[in-house]
Design a protein around this motif. Structure first.
Motif, PDB file in Angstrom:
ATOM      1  N   THR A   1       0.761  -1.367  -0.132  1.00 48.34           N
ATOM      2  CA  THR A   1       0.083  -0.166   0.061  1.00 48.34           C
ATOM      3  C   THR A   1       0.989   1.082   0.134  1.00 48.34           C
ATOM      4  OG1 THR A   1      -1.723  -1.029   1.370  1.00 48.34           O
ATOM      5  CG2 THR A   1      -1.912   1.207   1.085  1.00 48.34           C
ATOM      6  N   PHE A   2       0.533   2.041  -0.844  1.00 43.48           N
ATOM      7  CA  PHE A   2       1.231   3.351  -0.944  1.00 43.48           C
ATOM      8  C   PHE A   2       0.456   4.476   0.084  1.00 43.48           C
ATOM      9  CE2 PHE A   2       3.944   1.474  -4.265  1.00 43.48           C
ATOM     10  CZ  PHE A   2       4.952   2.280  -4.170  1.00 43.48           C
ATOM     11  N   THR A   3       1.076   5.263   0.792  1.00 42.42           N
ATOM     12  CA  THR A   3       0.721   6.299   1.623  1.00 42.42           C
ATOM     13  C   THR A   3       1.833   7.413   1.622  1.00 42.42           C
ATOM     14  OG1 THR A   3       1.560   5.142   3.690  1.00 42.42           O
ATOM     15  CG2 THR A   3      -0.743   4.676   2.938  1.00 42.42           C
ATOM     16  N   ALA A   4       1.196   8.583   2.066  1.00 43.70           N
ATOM     17  CA  ALA A   4       2.222   9.463   2.304  1.00 43.70           C
ATOM     18  C   ALA A   4       3.145   9.410   3.497  1.00 43.70           C
ATOM     19  CB  ALA A   4       1.374  11.047   2.541  1.00 43.70           C
ATOM     20  N   GLY A   5       4.197   9.937   3.081  1.00 41.98           N
ATOM     21  CA  GLY A   5       5.383   9.410   4.467  1.00 41.98           C
ATOM     22  C   GLY A   5       6.323   8.477   4.116  1.00 41.98           C
ATOM     23  N   GLN A   6       6.018   7.729   3.154  1.00 38.53           N
ATOM     24  CA  GLN A   6       6.706   6.516   3.070  1.00 38.53           C
ATOM     25  C   GLN A   6       8.151   6.720   2.234  1.00 38.53           C
ATOM     26  OE1 GLN A   6       3.957   4.008   0.793  1.00 38.53           O
ATOM     27  NE2 GLN A   6       3.656   2.718   2.329  1.00 38.53           N
ATOM     28  N   GLN A   7       9.398   6.227   2.880  1.00 37.95           N
ATOM     29  CA  GLN A   7      10.427   5.865   2.237  1.00 37.95           C
ATOM     30  C   GLN A   7      10.524   5.135   0.924  1.00 37.95           C
ATOM     31  OE1 GLN A   7      13.536   7.881   2.837  1.00 37.95           O
ATOM     32  NE2 GLN A   7      12.596   8.890   4.893  1.00 37.95           N
ATOM     33  N   VAL A   8      10.710   5.619  -0.263  1.00 42.47           N
ATOM     34  CA  VAL A   8      10.933   4.986  -1.467  1.00 42.47           C
ATOM     35  C   VAL A   8      12.151   4.834  -2.057  1.00 42.47           C
ATOM     36  CG1 VAL A   8       8.460   4.829  -1.693  1.00 42.47           C
ATOM     37  CG2 VAL A   8       9.954   6.723  -2.931  1.00 42.47           C
ATOM     38  N   GLN A   9      12.519   3.991  -2.793  1.00 40.86           N
ATOM     39  CA  GLN A   9      13.735   3.976  -3.777  1.00 40.86           C
ATOM     40  C   GLN A   9      13.179   3.674  -5.191  1.00 40.86           C
ATOM     41  OE1 GLN A   9      16.224   0.865  -2.678  1.00 40.86           O
ATOM     42  NE2 GLN A   9      17.711   0.945  -4.321  1.00 40.86           N
ATOM     43  N   VAL A  10      13.939   4.454  -5.934  1.00 42.86           N
ATOM     44  CA  VAL A  10      13.538   4.300  -7.438  1.00 42.86           C
ATOM     45  C   VAL A  10      14.647   3.375  -8.037  1.00 42.86           C
ATOM     46  CG1 VAL A  10      13.569   5.678  -9.643  1.00 42.86           C
ATOM     47  CG2 VAL A  10      12.866   6.872  -7.619  1.00 42.86           C
ATOM     48  N   PHE A  11      13.970   2.411  -8.690  1.00 42.27           N
ATOM     49  CA  PHE A  11      14.622   1.360  -9.539  1.00 42.27           C
ATOM     50  C   PHE A  11      14.553   1.478 -11.189  1.00 42.27           C
ATOM     51  CE2 PHE A  11      15.392  -2.707 -11.757  1.00 42.27           C
ATOM     52  CZ  PHE A  11      16.465  -3.256 -10.897  1.00 42.27           C
TER      53      PHE A  11
END
Length: 446
Positions: free
Chosen positions: A280-290
């Motif tokens: 689930t995507f929510t505001a505030g998450q740390q993400v990495q671009v692949f």
């Protein structure tokens, strides 16, 4: 390139309802997407026609158009292509919509011919359930449990490999045999033995007559010694395929949208649209671009109608990051991982359903579509081929058309691959011929 895709279609949004459908209140369960499959002339199109007629999803003028000499040819309700009507076969997948007071349905009529197995695989990859039809008139059941037809076994195995939630065997045309109860008992024994050997969990085995309507929409009590629910009653109770929401979030980027007006997005930054593959995507998450490797924080998440909210696997989402990073179509937004962890893989082992007319051999190079990212893939070796009749794993140097086997692939660039048993979208890819651009194979990663 235009190819088939293993990505499920979202049916949580508004589902079209056919003209003439009087069941507008079918909201007890979410809409079920299912397919009919099996061997040639087992009655798949006729069964769908029977379901449409008995659920009152066919207008009178449509029914009149397929009626000759007072008898309706129900198969013609779904065989829409001119070639299908001329040859009396199903070639492409025909999707139809109908509903009962309990539920809405999206039904796909998959072709039975081996040369159109690729169309069946495409339909099965989007299905919550599959009805595999078995023609009782084609099997030698008098001496005991009969040998099942190769295409019955192949389609059942493909449905199982593609993780279709529910599989139902429908033994058809029992009205055309002289001892229907005995025929059903012995065919059921053969199906149960095959399913046990293949590790397939079967939701039900139902005797039916698609032409006469026995056990299709309403139960025929005691017919063929069967006391269970009718086929349609079973469909009303089957579960939908659960999205992979319990996993770390992952989104294959399909479209990058740029707004200059800060009122539309967070500080005017770009929106990365796609269907959430996992989590689930929510505001505030740390993400990495692949594959870029840049890290950012999710600033906003929009659903398919641009409403700010968290979006779970199986639904479309627009993601805005807290800073500008280099993201293009085909990239992935993944849950942030330690710098020492590499989410990409170049060497993959996959179970492949081979769909091309040319065999798969070691050394050949194909395009591989993973999410929305294209990479070159070379076949390192064929590990083994699955014998459809014995289910034995045999040594092989190639995979013939419509064969199933295990293959080692070497990719030109890494992909964020996951085992298909864990997650459907990151765990699958499509192999495409580099010259003809035809879909050549469906690969399920290990």
């Amino acid at each position: 390139m235009t190819t088939a895709t293993l990505e499920p279609i979202d049916t949580q949004a508004s589902t079209p309802t056919p003209a003439g459908d009087a069941h507008t209140g079918a909201a007890h369960h979410p809409a079920l997407r299912f397919i009919t499959c099996g061997s040639v002339d087992d009655g798949k199109s006729t069964l769908i026609g029977r379901l449409l007629v008995d659920s009152r999803a066919v207008l009178q003028d449509q029914l009149a158009g397929v009626t000759q000499a007072g008898a309706a040819d129900l198969a013609r309700l779904t065989d829409g292509l001119a070639a299908e009507r001329e040859q009396g076969i199903t070639i492409d997948v025909a999707w139809r919509y109908f509903a009962t007071p309990e539920r809405k349905f999206i039904i796909g009529d998959a072709p039975g011919h081996e040369q159109y197995t690729r169309n069946m695989v495409t339909a099965a990859s989007q299905a919550d359930a599959a009805i595999v039809l078995v023609d009782a008139t084609k099997l030698d059941w008098r001496a005991g449990a009969p040998v099942l037809l190769p295409q019955t076994r192949r389609h059942s195995l493909l449905v199982h490999l593609l993780r279709v939630q529910s599989l139902v065997f429908a033994v058809n045309k029992l009205d055309a045999v002289d001892e229907p109860a005995l025929a059903f008992a012995r065919i059921r024994a053969a199906l149960e033995g095959f399913a046990a050997q293949a590790g397939i969990e079967v939701a039900a085995i139902v005797p039916i007559s698609a032409l006469q309507g026995h056990n299709v929409a309403a139960p025929s009590a005691g017919w063929c010694g069967y006391q269970g629910p009718a086929l349609l009653q079973l469909l009303e109770r089957l579960p939908r395929t659960a999205p992979d929401v319990a996993l770390p979030p992952a989104l294959p980027v399909q479209w990058v949208e740029k707004f200059s007006d800060a009122a539309h997005t967070h500080q005017g930054r770009r929106v990365f649209w796609g269907r959430v593959a996992c989590g689930t995507f929510t505001a505030g998450q740390q993400v990495q671009v692949f594959p870029g490797g840049q890290r950012a924080v999710v600033a906003q998440v929009f659903d398919h109608v641009r409403h700010p909210c968290g979006v779970a696997a199986g639904a479309s989402a627009g993601v805005v990051l807290d800073r500008e990073v280099d993201v293009s179509r085909g990239d992935w937004l993944l849950a942030d991982a330690p710098a020492t962890a590499d989410p990409g893989r170049r060497e993959v082992l996959a179970t492949v359903a081979w769909l091309d007319d040319e065999p798969l051999v070691a050394g050949r190079i194909y395009w591989a579509l993973h999410g929305h990212r294209w990479v070159k893939a070379r076949v390192r070796r064929v590990v083994h081929r699955l014998d459809i009749q014995t289910l034995a794993q045999e040594e092989a140097q190639a995979l013939a058309p419509n064969a199933i086997g295990r293959v080692e692939l070497l990719l030109q660039e890494p992909i964020p691959a996951t085992a298909f048993d864990v997650a459907r979208v990151p765990g699958s890819l499509i192999l495409v011929d580099t010259a003809s651009h035809r879909t050549a194979g469906a690969a399920l990663l290990h």
